[in-house]
Design an enzyme around this catalytic site. Structure first.
Site, PDB file in Angstrom:
ATOM      1  N   LYS A 120       0.198  -1.299  -0.052  1.00 52.00           N
ATOM      2  CA  LYS A 120      -0.088   0.213   0.312  1.00 52.00           C
ATOM      3  C   LYS A 120       0.437   1.141   0.132  1.00 52.00           C
ATOM      4  O   LYS A 120       0.685   2.742  -0.406  1.00 52.00           O
ATOM      5  CB  LYS A 120      -1.206   0.043   0.933  1.00 52.00           C
ATOM      6  CG  LYS A 120      -2.125  -1.366   1.045  1.00 52.00           C
ATOM      7  CD  LYS A 120      -2.607  -1.132  -0.166  1.00 52.00           C
ATOM      8  CE  LYS A 120      -3.149  -3.019  -0.290  1.00 52.00           C
ATOM      9  NZ  LYS A 120      -3.851  -3.288  -1.678  1.00 52.00           N
ATOM     10  N   GLU A 204      -1.853   8.617   7.599  1.00 54.26           N
ATOM     11  CA  GLU A 204      -2.165   9.217   6.393  1.00 54.26           C
ATOM     12  C   GLU A 204      -3.529  10.267   7.590  1.00 54.26           C
ATOM     13  O   GLU A 204      -4.038   9.662   8.550  1.00 54.26           O
ATOM     14  CB  GLU A 204      -3.670   8.550   6.021  1.00 54.26           C
ATOM     15  CG  GLU A 204      -3.069   7.821   4.052  1.00 54.26           C
ATOM     16  CD  GLU A 204      -4.191   7.592   3.459  1.00 54.26           C
ATOM     17  OE1 GLU A 204      -5.329   7.168   4.131  1.00 54.26           O
ATOM     18  OE2 GLU A 204      -3.031   6.593   2.904  1.00 54.26           O
ATOM     19  N   HIS A 239     -16.504  -3.719   7.593  1.00 50.37           N
ATOM     20  CA  HIS A 239     -15.584  -3.313   5.919  1.00 50.37           C
ATOM     21  C   HIS A 239     -15.629  -4.717   5.241  1.00 50.37           C
ATOM     22  O   HIS A 239     -14.723  -5.117   4.380  1.00 50.37           O
ATOM     23  CB  HIS A 239     -13.808  -3.853   6.244  1.00 50.37           C
ATOM     24  CG  HIS A 239     -13.307  -2.484   7.314  1.00 50.37           C
ATOM     25  ND1 HIS A 239     -12.883  -1.236   7.023  1.00 50.37           N
ATOM     26  CD2 HIS A 239     -12.660  -2.513   8.328  1.00 50.37           C
ATOM     27  CE1 HIS A 239     -12.600  -0.580   7.795  1.00 50.37           C
ATOM     28  NE2 HIS A 239     -12.153  -1.337   8.724  1.00 50.37           N
ATOM     29  N   ARG A 296      -7.859  -7.072  -8.664  1.00 50.17           N
ATOM     30  CA  ARG A 296      -8.652  -8.496  -8.822  1.00 50.17           C
ATOM     31  C   ARG A 296     -10.136  -7.931  -9.901  1.00 50.17           C
ATOM     32  O   ARG A 296     -10.371  -6.720  -9.896  1.00 50.17           O
ATOM     33  CB  ARG A 296      -8.571  -8.660  -8.043  1.00 50.17           C
ATOM     34  CG  ARG A 296      -9.151  -8.518  -6.484  1.00 50.17           C
ATOM     35  CD  ARG A 296     -10.113  -8.951  -5.688  1.00 50.17           C
ATOM     36  NE  ARG A 296     -10.364  -8.129  -5.234  1.00 50.17           N
ATOM     37  CZ  ARG A 296     -10.548  -7.272  -3.852  1.00 50.17           C
ATOM     38  NH1 ARG A 296      -9.331  -7.137  -3.044  1.00 50.17           N
ATOM     39  NH2 ARG A 296     -10.851  -6.292  -3.254  1.00 50.17           N
TER      40      ARG A 296
HETATM   41  C1  MV4 Z   1      -9.179   5.553   5.873  1.00 48.31           C
HETATM   42  C2  MV4 Z   1     -10.074   6.108   6.178  1.00 48.31           C
HETATM   43  C3  MV4 Z   1      -9.970   7.861   6.472  1.00 48.31           C
HETATM   44  N1  MV4 Z   1      -9.793   8.227   6.175  1.00 48.31           N
HETATM   45  N2  MV4 Z   1      -8.337   6.217   5.424  1.00 48.31           N
HETATM   46  C4  MV4 Z   1     -10.216   0.917   4.400  1.00 48.31           C
HETATM   47  C5  MV4 Z   1     -10.028  -0.068   4.309  1.00 48.31           C
HETATM   48  C6  MV4 Z   1      -9.308  -0.131   3.444  1.00 48.31           C
HETATM   49  N3  MV4 Z   1      -8.935  -0.191   2.365  1.00 48.31           N
HETATM   50  C7  MV4 Z   1      -9.146   1.673   3.965  1.00 48.31           C
HETATM   51  N4  MV4 Z   1      -9.639   2.536   4.617  1.00 48.31           N
HETATM   52  C8  MV4 Z   1     -10.410   3.900   5.223  1.00 48.31           C
HETATM   53  N5  MV4 Z   1      -8.831   4.582   5.143  1.00 48.31           N
HETATM   54  C9  MV4 Z   1      -7.583   7.895   5.941  1.00 48.31           C
HETATM   55  N6  MV4 Z   1      -6.953   9.159   6.003  1.00 48.31           N
HETATM   56  C10 MV4 Z   1     -11.630   5.257   6.369  1.00 48.31           C
HETATM   57  C11 MV4 Z   1     -11.170   4.420   5.788  1.00 48.31           C
HETATM   58  C12 MV4 Z   1     -12.148   3.421   6.007  1.00 48.31           C
HETATM   59  C13 MV4 Z   1     -13.387   2.713   5.251  1.00 48.31           C
HETATM   60  C14 MV4 Z   1     -12.703   2.962   4.240  1.00 48.31           C
HETATM   61  C15 MV4 Z   1     -13.435   2.490   2.703  1.00 48.31           C
HETATM   62  C16 MV4 Z   1     -15.100   1.675   3.267  1.00 48.31           C
HETATM   63  C17 MV4 Z   1     -14.995   1.487   4.307  1.00 48.31           C
HETATM   64  C18 MV4 Z   1     -14.276   2.058   5.409  1.00 48.31           C
HETATM   65  C19 MV4 Z   1     -14.616   1.775   6.396  1.00 48.31           C
HETATM   66  C20 MV4 Z   1     -13.794   2.467   8.424  1.00 48.31           C
HETATM   67  C21 MV4 Z   1     -12.900   2.948   7.205  1.00 48.31           C
END
Ligand code: MV4
Length: 510
Positions: A120, A204, A239, A296
């Site tokens: 990542k 982040e 998630h 994917r």
């Molecule tokens: C974040 C975020 C808020 N701010 N990054 C969760 C899964 C992973 N792919 C990254 N995620 C997140 N990253 C920053 N800088 C909030 C999430 C996140 C989230 C993202 C996508 C779908 C659902 C989520 C649920 C909680 C937090």
């Protein structure tokens, strides 16, 4: 590497996605080879395939994750290519490399691309290089614990500690202020180290309640790369996505073009091949930020298929054969609206515990605009060994309103008995005010349904009565006695399964 047409594909997966891929093979006149674990001997993907081979015991790491055995089977049956589906080996760069070394086409990006984007932190660097907006943060891993405080101050609180080897929400820590910063970083490093064998973490800025919107990309081996619109994936719990739709309720043609071109830029920067997904977070002012690339085919790919009319799996095969994309950017004109509901064998009333057992009755909805990609039929067994997804229901309508109406109607038509399902949960989300208005973000499900406080499509009484009627009818038709049979009256293994499961369920309804 085989040149020209692929004749035979081994599908290194199970359930609904294996079936989806078998269908694409058959549409293309390609022989579909299934693999199965001992417990999946009678699974529907095995019955639908042209050939099927056992890969090992039920435990995934001894069967669907057994790289050498899968390669061996592909060799022995003369498969030109392997389609990994999603999950299992789909984003395993080592497996992709093993395919390459054995001159078997891996249907996906090159192994180096999978390795690069699977990290990542590397992916974030590639995104920055390609000019994509990223959330403010570090583009290096945190090494000197003495410096975290000043780095954190520059970014600002709240912030998020993310694992380079993580993704999908694994190994993340929210930090609200300087108190506990060092402890959070240290524990994140420890956790990432033991979970992934890679303790690198980075920072982040934490965005509160963003939307999660992803762009489908496609690239061929001749330098062409396009985007196929977006999928809105903010309806998720812990998630795990529950409902996806396209277009996103907040999308405008301008924003789609901006996000689409950003996604294509990272595809070009990483020399991408095949189908991929670029994930973004979008804030309340429609600012978007790169999150990660999934190398994917996604679970929710049919949403894009319904609005674009393109068979993504068929296209993956074409691209793997070395052909050019069968469409250009300007050919892609999304039409109408699609919603996908994932149907899991889980009990929403028991904190979404996986629900195992025999699917006694399974009846899918149908009619205008309905597509169901299912991995089960009546009689299928849901075990503890794999992801409990049973099916996906994808609904198309001319606009969002029509697709919501059809989704609600179809969910109330859906009948699954013998195991619990998330049908009622999906229905209650579709009916909720925020969803209807398209006003929701990633916090929506947890906020609106905090204590499993949701209705089912039917009242509890009606549900029980309908359920009992279905079971009695079923037992009548199958001549399954409610009273235990004497030993002399032989019953097949299946009938016994059904009987036990039905009697079990009946006891609960009574
Ligand atoms: C974040 C975020 C808020 N701010 N990054 C969760 C899964 C992973 N792919 C990254 N995620 C997140 N990253 C920053 N800088 C909030 C999430 C996140 C989230 C993202 C996508 C779908 C659902 C989520 C649920 C909680 C937090």
């Amino acid at each position: 590497m085989t040149k020209g047409n692929i004749r035979k594909i081994l599908i290194a997966n199970r359930g609904e996605i294996a079936i989806r891929i078998i269908r694409a093979c058959h549409d293309a006149g390609i022989i579909a080879v299934a693999v199965y674990s001992e417990i999946d001997k009678t699974a529907y993907h095995v019955r639908l395939a042209d050939e099927a081979y056992c890969v090992g015991p039920a435990l995934a790491r001894e069967s669907y994750l057994n790289q050498r055995k899968i390669i061996e089977i592909a060799h022995d049956c003369g498969a030109d290519a392997i389609h990994p589906g999603y999950g299992f080996l789909a984003e395993n760069s080592e497996f992709a490399r093993l395919c390459e070394k054995n001159e078997i086409i891996f249907i996906g990006p090159k192994s180096e691309t999978i390795a690069l984007l699977g990290d990542k932190l590397e992916a974030r660097r590639v995104a920055i290089k390609a000019g994509l907006p990223v959330v403010p943060g570090t583009d290096y891993d945190i090494q000197d614990i003495k410096k975290v405080s000043s780095i954190a101050k520059d970014i600002g609180y709240p912030l998020l500690v993310k694992a380079a080897a993580g993704g999908g929400g694994k190994g993340m820590r929210i930090v609200q202020s300087e108190d506990g910063l060092v402890e959070s970083v240290e524990s994140a490093i420890r956790e990432a180290g033991s979970a992934f064998g890679d303790g690198r973490v980075y920072f982040e800025k934490y965005l509160e309640n963003p939307r999660h919107i992803e762009i489908q990309i496609f690239a061929d081996s001749h330098g062409n790369a396009v985007y196929l619109g977006e999928r809105e994936c903010s309806i998720q719990r812990r998630h795990q996505k529950v409902i996806e739709e396209s277009p996103s309720p907040i999308m405008t043609p301008e924003l789609r073009k901006k996000m689409g071109m950003a996604a294509v830029n990272i595809a070009k920067e990483s020399k991408y091949l095949g189908a991929g997904t670029v994930e973004f977070l979008v804030d309340g002012n429609c600012n978007f930020y790169f999150l990660e690339v999934n190398t994917r085919l996604q679970v929710e790919h049919p949403v894009t298929e319904m609005v674009t009319g393109i068979d993504l799996v068929r296209e993956q095969i074409r691209v793997a054969e070395g052909k050019t994309l069968s469409f250009k950017q300007e050919d892609i004109q999304p039409r109408g609206h699609a919603i996908e509901c994932r149907i899991y064998a889980e009990d929403p009333h028991q904190d979404f515990m996986p629900s195992t057992g025999i699917v006694a009755e399974y009846r899918e909805p149908s009619g205008p605009g309905i597509r169901v990609d299912s991995g089960v039929v009546s009689g299928s067994e849901i075990s503890i060994y794999y992801d409990p997804i049973m099916a996906k229901m994808i609904v198309w309508g001319r606009d969002r309103e029509e697709s919501m109406e059809r989704t609600e109607r179809a969910l109330t038509e859906y009948r699954i008995s013998g195991v619990h399902s998330t049908i009622g949960f999906a229905c209650s989300i579709i009916r909720s005010g925020g969803f209807r208005k398209g006003e929701y973000s990633t916090g929506y499900v947890d906020h609106e349904f905090p204590d499993r406080n949701f209705e089912c499509p039917l009242s509890d009484q009606a549900r029980k009565a309908a359920f009992a009627a279905v079971i009695f009818d079923y037992m009548e038709r199958q001549k399954i006695a409610i009273a235990p049979k004497r030993n002399s009256e032989k019953q097949s293994g299946w009938a016994q399964y059904y009987r036990n499961s039905a009697v079990n369920r009946l006891d609960k309804v009574r």
